[in-house]
Design a protein around this motif. Structure first.
Motif: not given
Length: 417
Positions: A347-366
């Motif tokens: 129940s905490s967010p995900i903010i930062g790099r993804t496994p694919v270089p050049g792609l970043y994400i902000n998700c998981g805020w529920g």
């Protein structure tokens, strides 16, 4: 000085279908390439674009929204802002967001209608009292305001609450964060959109991302219904649809999407000047500036992208509200909706790099996405601009689901948002 929004100008706008009103930001068409593309035109995506331009001077930015600005979860929530979390990592993150909210109207020169009316959590048992005592003490240790409340103090703060000896749900006390409250959801989106656009950001609506362009394993652009667009870096801020976009890029997220319901009653005279949350019943509610009671519910615990929610949850949450406030029994509900929230294991967010270089994400805020808009944008913008994690976001990397260093905030984030 003559007020531009005089009574006559408002009347003229209404009679002419608002055709003479200046748009808050121009309609942009996609350019062939940008330094950064942000996928998602809700609060988090717009905040990311704004802070890229303001904090990092990166203005060659496009925000791509498949529908209309703020038409997803930003427009489908109960508008609560708070920072009453348990762990130091979460406290730092959410209180930074609340502090940004506190100055956001002046920052954006746009009234977001922040109302720090406070949040009252109700204790219905001795177990609740013990848990809230630990919760409030954790907040104080993290430097965040929290006050325990006696039964009498709760009754004073929340008129209409059934405090009788025969109450179906007895109230023994509670605690409050007085800096918490509500903000106007569409004003937050529009304020960020206008400010980002004024700094040079292109806001492109009705532009759906259908794939990612990759070279040598790096994301170098996106495919859309309006054509291919190149980018130095790409950020995803699409809430419940984050896992769909991650799949298009070739990786999986530990995310499950659920519907989270809310309802609005017919307008009433002012009677509730705080946000009330009852963990025991799952009900939380506040009163809007128009007089409507805004009522939040629990998750529909089956994966779904339907923006309506189930009747069973509607029935359950109204029963919980009436157990607390029997006098509301004759109220009519005007409308109901659901946002699609992205829930992860802690129940905490995900903010930062993804496994694919050049792609970043902000998700998981529920259920906590709205309150996290400013800090979500701030930290994702930092990652996109520098390639490095912002210190506030360091504990919330995707890798924690491999290492086991979770930040389990289920108790503090469960139903309120």
């Amino acid at each position: 000085m003559r007020n531009h929004y005089s009574a006559w100008s408002l009347l003229r706008g209404a009679l002419t279908g608002h055709r003479h009103w200046s748009p808050a930001w121009p309609e942009a068409k996609p350019k062939p390439a940008y330094d950064v593309i942000v996928v998602g035109g809700g609060g988090h995506g717009l905040a990311t674009a704004y802070y890229l331009a303001k904090n990092h001077r990166i203005t060659n930015v496009a925000v791509l929204e498949r529908g209309w600005i703020g038409g997803g979860n930003t427009g489908r929530n109960t508008t609560i802002v708070r920072s009453n979390y348990l762990y130091p990592e979460s406290s730092r993150l959410y209180d930074f967001s609340l502090k940004l909210y506190e100055g956001l109207s002046a920052e954006l020169n746009f009234n977001i209608m922040l109302s720090q009316r406070g949040l009252v959590l109700l204790a219905h048992s001795r177990h609740d009292l013990d848990a809230m005592s630990r919760w409030a003490n954790a907040m104080r240790m993290n430097g965040i305001d929290a006050d325990l409340l006696s039964r009498e103090e709760v009754a004073s703060l929340v008129p209409g609450l059934d405090m009788s000896p025969g109450a179906r749900v007895p109230v023994l006390g509670g605690f409050t964060q007085r800096r918490a409250g509500t903000a106007r959801h569409d004003a937050v989106a529009w304020g960020y959109a206008r400010a980002a656009s004024q700094l040079g950001v292109d806001i492109i609506q009705n532009c759906e991302v259908t794939g990612f362009t990759q070279q040598a394993g790096h994301v170098v652009g996106v495919e859309t219904n309006l054509g291919s667009i190149r980018a130095g870096r790409v950020g995803i801020a699409a809430a419940g649809h984050s896992s769909v976009l991650a799949g298009l890029a070739g990786f999986r997220l530990p995310v499950t999407s659920y519907g989270l319901q809310a309802l609005v009653s017919e307008p009433l005279k002012p009677l509730l000047d705080t946000v009330v949350l009852s963990p025991g019943t799952g009900a939380y509610l506040s009163q809007s500036d128009k007089g409507e009671l805004v009522i939040g519910a629990m998750l529909d615990l089956f994966p779904s992208y339907a923006q309506r929610g189930s009747f069973a949850i509607t029935q359950s949450i109204l029963a919980g509200v009436l157990a607390l406030f029997p006098a509301y029994a004759r109220l009519k509900m005007l409308r109901q909706w659901a946002g699609i929230v992205d829930v992860v294991h802690d129940s905490s967010p995900i903010i930062g790099r993804t496994p694919v270089p050049g792609l970043y994400i902000n998700c998981g805020w529920g259920t906590g996405g709205f309150k996290g808009i400013p800090v979500g944008g701030w930290t994702l913008a930092h990652a996109l601009a520098t390639g490095e994690n912002h210190p506030l976001a360091e504990p919330f990397q995707l890798e924690r689901f491999q290492t086991g260093r979770l930040v389990d905030e289920a108790a503090a984030s469960g139903i309120a948002h």
